[in-house]
Design an enzyme around this catalytic site. Structure first.
Site, mmCIF file in Angstrom:
data_model
loop_
_atom_site.group_PDB
_atom_site.id
_atom_site.type_symbol
_atom_site.label_atom_id
_atom_site.label_comp_id
_atom_site.label_asym_id
_atom_site.label_seq_id
_atom_site.Cartn_x
_atom_site.Cartn_y
_atom_site.Cartn_z
ATOM 1 N N GLU A 266 -44.476 13.761 -47.723
ATOM 2 C CA GLU A 266 -43.701 13.420 -46.527
ATOM 3 C C GLU A 266 -42.401 12.775 -46.945
ATOM 4 O O GLU A 266 -42.386 11.817 -47.719
ATOM 5 C CB GLU A 266 -44.444 12.417 -45.622
ATOM 6 C CG GLU A 266 -45.440 12.998 -44.662
ATOM 7 C CD GLU A 266 -45.951 11.955 -43.663
ATOM 8 O OE1 GLU A 266 -45.211 10.981 -43.377
ATOM 9 O OE2 GLU A 266 -47.077 12.102 -43.192
ATOM 10 N N GLU A 322 -42.530 15.120 -31.854
ATOM 11 C CA GLU A 322 -43.865 15.025 -31.241
ATOM 12 C C GLU A 322 -43.886 13.889 -30.225
ATOM 13 O O GLU A 322 -43.806 12.717 -30.593
ATOM 14 C CB GLU A 322 -44.918 14.795 -32.327
ATOM 15 C CG GLU A 322 -44.983 15.914 -33.357
ATOM 16 C CD GLU A 322 -45.857 15.552 -34.549
ATOM 17 O OE1 GLU A 322 -47.054 15.241 -34.349
ATOM 18 O OE2 GLU A 322 -45.334 15.564 -35.681
ATOM 19 N N LYS A 325 -46.542 10.712 -30.374
ATOM 20 C CA LYS A 325 -46.695 9.817 -31.525
ATOM 21 C C LYS A 325 -46.438 8.386 -31.073
ATOM 22 O O LYS A 325 -45.430 8.105 -30.406
ATOM 23 C CB LYS A 325 -45.710 10.181 -32.640
ATOM 24 C CG LYS A 325 -46.131 11.383 -33.459
ATOM 25 C CD LYS A 325 -45.558 11.308 -34.867
ATOM 26 C CE LYS A 325 -46.310 10.272 -35.677
ATOM 27 N NZ LYS A 325 -45.782 10.118 -37.042
ATOM 28 N N GLU A 331 -40.335 7.526 -34.255
ATOM 29 C CA GLU A 331 -41.569 8.233 -34.604
ATOM 30 C C GLU A 331 -41.694 9.563 -33.876
ATOM 31 O O GLU A 331 -42.352 10.481 -34.367
ATOM 32 C CB GLU A 331 -42.784 7.350 -34.283
ATOM 33 C CG GLU A 331 -42.947 6.153 -35.192
ATOM 34 C CD GLU A 331 -43.192 6.556 -36.633
ATOM 35 O OE1 GLU A 331 -44.061 7.426 -36.875
ATOM 36 O OE2 GLU A 331 -42.523 6.019 -37.540
#
Length: 464
Positions: A266, A322, A325, A331
């Site tokens: 990541e 997203e 999240k 985030e």
């Protein structure tokens, strides 16, 4: 003798071919699923191909995604959930069952190449799972061998907070609470099985914590004339990512494992965030991710100052923005794509698109820290049940958080649910931000620079 030589040569070439494929300098993407508006797996796989990715990581072993990946040339990483680690650590049968159920049916038609046990386990508060992590990894590895899944490497992804010291890089040191009992056994396993130390590394968070100390271009891998020299090793750095990776290399060397390879599972940069989140914008996200791709797809490989020429396999986080999240606004804004499948910005994970071929990026507007007051208010439409639950939580944390919206209080009128929730969110955040409280409330809240106070009702605020 000639036949034997030929056989040995063919065997060597086959091994070399597998080895080079395993550590090829292709960049991939993390396919998270924490959204209620994301495309179905078959569509997502098409979008991933469109990004020219060669690797993909999912955060479970979702059978629909693994089916959609069947027959593609994408190298796949799957993950064992955190909550199974303790049980698997003491049960080979459970490990076998998990691998047989979640991996065997899809292999080799789906190119599963990496199996990660847990996610950032050592970032959680101390608990028995820390010390059950390596036993669980060993049992999963035994299962992989038992079922003849020889091409799959096993490990676990760790965040950079596994280090207690990272500057200068040559001083890289694992935290004292994990060094002997977790990291040494883990590295012994990774070294013996020729696997990787899988790491999550984000220069964004390091820079955002000290934006006046760390140069932004240095964090974006975009510096033209800024260098940092490690006073002990003498190595010179031109970007923050190399520093962070080399701190991990030096930490491994310090405990006797200098040759374990690193795999970045990541890294990324947010394309948007809250008012209080500096540098989260499309310009910086595109610049960082494009530069990461350029660095790690370079031929010959450039490596890092401590490991020049060494391939570092890399996955960008994330495929989508997203919307479910938890945590700060950033985030939910690490995606290369919007949930509708369109690009947040132009990106080519193969590294073959020149910078000049991309469309101009919007000018960044939040690279300097915002200074002033901010409040926390309802940020989206929600039903009364959702709002009522959030209100009860915010007001239930003590410290007289909601006194002013009780009957007779300065902010009781107008007696509307949204108005009361706005006050409760702001009051809660003002009291608890310093101890980790966020303006999130399960996605209901957003920070704002607009003061929601009215008349004699003054909303508490956070001052940046």
């Amino acid at each position: 003798m000639g036949c034997l030589t030929t056989l040995l040569l063919l065997s060597f070439l086959a091994c070399a071919s597998f080895s080079s494929a395993e550590i090829s300098s292709h960049v991939g993407v993390c396919y998270g699923q924490l959204g209620n508006n994301l495309p179905v797996p078959t569509k997502s796989v098409d979008l991933i191909k469109g990004l020219k990715a060669k690797r993909i990581k999912i955060y479970d072993a979702n059978p629909e995604i693994l089916k959609a990946l069947k027959g593609t040339d994408l190298q796949v990483t799957v993950m064992v959930p955190n909550e199974l680690i303790n049980n698997i650590s003491t049960s080979q049968t459970l490990a076998d069952q998990w691998v047989e159920t979640n991996v065997v049916p899809f292999y080799p038609d789906t190119m599963i190449r990496y199996l990660l046990v847990g996610n950032e386990i050592l970032s959680n508060p101390p608990n028995t799972t820390w010390f059950n992590l390596v036993p669980a990894i060993r049992k999963i590895r035994y299962s992989v061998k038992k079922f003849g899944l020889g091409k799959i490497k096993v490990g676990t992804p760790l965040a950079i907070d596994m280090l207690e010291s990272s500057y200068p890089p040559s001083n890289g040191t694992f935290r004292s609470d994990i060094s002997e009992k977790v990291m040494k056994p883990l590295l012994h396993f990774l070294n013996r099985t020729k696997s990787f130390l899988f790491i999550d590394v984000y220069p964004y968070f390091a820079w955002a914590a000290q934006p006046t100390v760390i140069n932004l271009d240095y964090a974006l891998l975009d510096s033209k004339n800024i260098t940092v020299t490690d006073p002990d090793s003498g190595l010179t750095y031109t970007n923050l990512l190399d520093q962070m990776i080399d701190a991990v290399y030096f930490a491994m060397k310090r405990v006797g494992y200098p040759d374990v390879r690193v795999f970045i599972v990541e890294t990324g940069w947010p394309n948007a965030g809250g008012v209080d989140q500096i540098g989260a914008n499309i310009y910086n996200a595109a610049t960082y991710n494009r530069n990461v791709i350029k660095k790690f797809t370079a031929k010959p490989p450039v490596g890092t100052p401590a490991k020049p020429g060494v391939v570092v396999p890399t996955l960008l986080f994330a495929l989508y923005n997203e919307n479910q999240k938890p945590g700060p606004g950033t985030e939910r804004h690490f995606g290369l794509l919007h949930p509708n499948g369109t690009n947040v910005y132009g990106i080519d994970l193969s590294g073959r698109t020149a910078a000049s071929e991309y469309k101009p990026l919007p000018r960044p507007r939040n690279n300097e820290p915002y200074k002033g007051k901010i409040w926390c208010v309802v940020g989206r439409k929600a039903n009364a049940t959702e709002l009522g639950g959030a209100l009860a939580y915010a007001c239930g944390q003590g410290n007289r958080t909601c006194d002013d919206i009780r009957p007779g209080g300065k902010c009781y009128k107008p007696s509307s649910l949204v108005s009361h929730v706005n006050y409760a969110f702001s009051s809660y955040w003002a009291q608890f931000k310093s101890s980790g409280g966020t303006c999130y409330f399960n996605g209901l809240a957003i920070p704002t620079k607009k003061d929601p106070s009215y008349g004699s009702c003054k909303f508490p605020s956070v001052t940046l």
